[in-house]
Motif scaffolding. Structure first.
Motif, PDB file in Angstrom:
ATOM      1  N   GLN A 104       0.826  -1.216   0.000  1.00  0.00           N
ATOM      2  CA  GLN A 104       0.000   0.000   0.000  1.00  0.00           C
ATOM      3  C   GLN A 104       0.855   1.258   0.000  1.00  0.00           C
ATOM      4  OE1 GLN A 104      -3.086  -0.429  -0.672  1.00  0.00           O
ATOM      5  NE2 GLN A 104      -2.826  -2.623  -0.461  1.00  0.00           N
ATOM      6  N   GLU A 105       2.056   1.160   0.578  1.00  0.00           N
ATOM      7  CA  GLU A 105       2.916   2.342   0.646  1.00  0.00           C
ATOM      8  C   GLU A 105       3.248   2.861  -0.755  1.00  0.00           C
ATOM      9  OE1 GLU A 105       7.215   3.566   2.504  1.00  0.00           O
ATOM     10  OE2 GLU A 105       6.110   1.945   3.455  1.00  0.00           O
ATOM     11  N   TYR A 131       1.301   3.102  -3.204  1.00  0.00           N
ATOM     12  CA  TYR A 131       0.193   3.854  -3.783  1.00  0.00           C
ATOM     13  C   TYR A 131      -0.060   5.181  -3.079  1.00  0.00           C
ATOM     14  CZ  TYR A 131      -0.714  -0.892  -5.411  1.00  0.00           C
ATOM     15  OH  TYR A 131      -0.595  -2.146  -5.946  1.00  0.00           O
ATOM     16  N   LYS A 132       0.611   5.439  -1.982  1.00  0.00           N
ATOM     17  CA  LYS A 132       0.269   6.613  -1.174  1.00  0.00           C
ATOM     18  C   LYS A 132       0.526   7.932  -1.895  1.00  0.00           C
ATOM     19  CE  LYS A 132       4.493   6.949   1.645  1.00  0.00           C
ATOM     20  NZ  LYS A 132       5.434   7.564   0.968  1.00  0.00           N
ATOM     21  N   ASP A 133       1.472   7.968  -2.812  1.00  0.00           N
ATOM     22  CA  ASP A 133       1.788   9.202  -3.541  1.00  0.00           C
ATOM     23  C   ASP A 133       0.947   9.371  -4.789  1.00  0.00           C
ATOM     24  OD1 ASP A 133       3.790   9.596  -1.654  1.00  0.00           O
ATOM     25  OD2 ASP A 133       5.313   8.638  -2.900  1.00  0.00           O
ATOM     26  N   ASN A 134       0.101   8.395  -5.095  1.00  0.00           N
ATOM     27  CA  ASN A 134      -0.710   8.387  -6.314  1.00  0.00           C
ATOM     28  C   ASN A 134       0.118   8.426  -7.587  1.00  0.00           C
ATOM     29  OD1 ASN A 134      -3.213   8.156  -5.033  1.00  0.00           O
ATOM     30  ND2 ASN A 134      -3.229  10.354  -4.604  1.00  0.00           N
ATOM     31  N   ASN A 144      12.451   7.381  -2.386  1.00  0.00           N
ATOM     32  CA  ASN A 144      11.092   7.613  -2.893  1.00  0.00           C
ATOM     33  C   ASN A 144      10.643   6.579  -3.920  1.00  0.00           C
ATOM     34  OD1 ASN A 144      10.896  10.015  -1.390  1.00  0.00           O
ATOM     35  ND2 ASN A 144      12.010  11.109  -2.979  1.00  0.00           N
ATOM     36  N   ASP A 187       9.325   3.219  -5.800  1.00  0.00           N
ATOM     37  CA  ASP A 187       8.414   2.105  -5.579  1.00  0.00           C
ATOM     38  C   ASP A 187       9.013   0.830  -6.176  1.00  0.00           C
ATOM     39  OD1 ASP A 187       6.312   3.682  -4.375  1.00  0.00           O
ATOM     40  OD2 ASP A 187       6.060   4.544  -6.377  1.00  0.00           O
TER      41      ASP A 187
END
Length: 191
Positions: A63-64, A66-69, A113, A115
């Motif tokens: 989930q982390e 997706y946090k920045d979209n 930063n 992903d």
């Protein structure tokens, strides 16, 4: 006098013939290089299609990311100009319905930063340093032999002319990444 003219014509003809042969050999060599480049670019496209599918087969967790979209993919290592352009074009794609940002040969300090990191051959001596700079939940994918033995999650390799991959499922779970069983069946799973 006629002998001199014939000699010059023969000399010029020989020179022209050598020039034509030399040009044809260099043209043939450049065609081989471009064929090799086309093959390498096709392999990169295939690997990025795999990466896209890897993400689709993450069942829970991660989930982390997706946090920045936005999905940030950092490519570390040897990337020539043509590959860099191809990789930047991959930004047009969406992963899990999120936009993609690709950074080629990023500074190691910027990896916090990321992903996804994709490590190529030029960084095989820095793998440990690269993986330490990444946040816990990063999906690390490498083109380097023994990449998963050094802490990576997914390793690409060639087998009989085909691109294959290994997944270290335990390392993925440590990072909060849980792959679907269907994907694990397709890979050589490190336990």
């Amino acid at each position: 006098m006629n002998k001199l003219i014939y000699f010059n014509i023969a000399k010029n003809f020989t020179f022209a013939l050598c020039f034509v042969l030399l040009c044809s050999f260099s043209l043939e060599a450049s065609e081989k290089v471009s064929a090799k480049q086309r093959s390498e670019l096709a392999e990169i496209k295939l690997k990025f299609a795999f990466i896209n599918k890897f993400i689709e087969y993450i069942d829970i967790g991660w989930q982390e990311a997706y946090k920045d979209n936005i999905i940030i993919i950092d490519i570390i290592g040897e990337v020539d100009k043509e590959k860099a352009v191809l990789l930047k074009n991959f930004e047009r794609n969406r992963i899990k319905n999120l936009p993609v940002k690709i950074r080629v040969n990023s500074d190691i300090d910027d990896l916090i930063n990321s992903d996804i990191i994709y490590v190529t051959n030029g960084s095989k001596h820095k793998i440990e340093q690269i993986l330490q700079k990444c946040r816990k939940s990063v999906l690390s994918v490498g083109d380097i032999k023994y990449f998963i033995d050094q802490g990576g999650v997914i390793e690409f390799y060639n087998y009989r002319g085909r691109v294959r991959f290994d997944i270290d499922d335990n390392k993925a779970k440590e990072k909060g990444i849980f792959f679907n069983a269907k994907l694990l069946e397709l890979s050589e799973v490190g336990q």
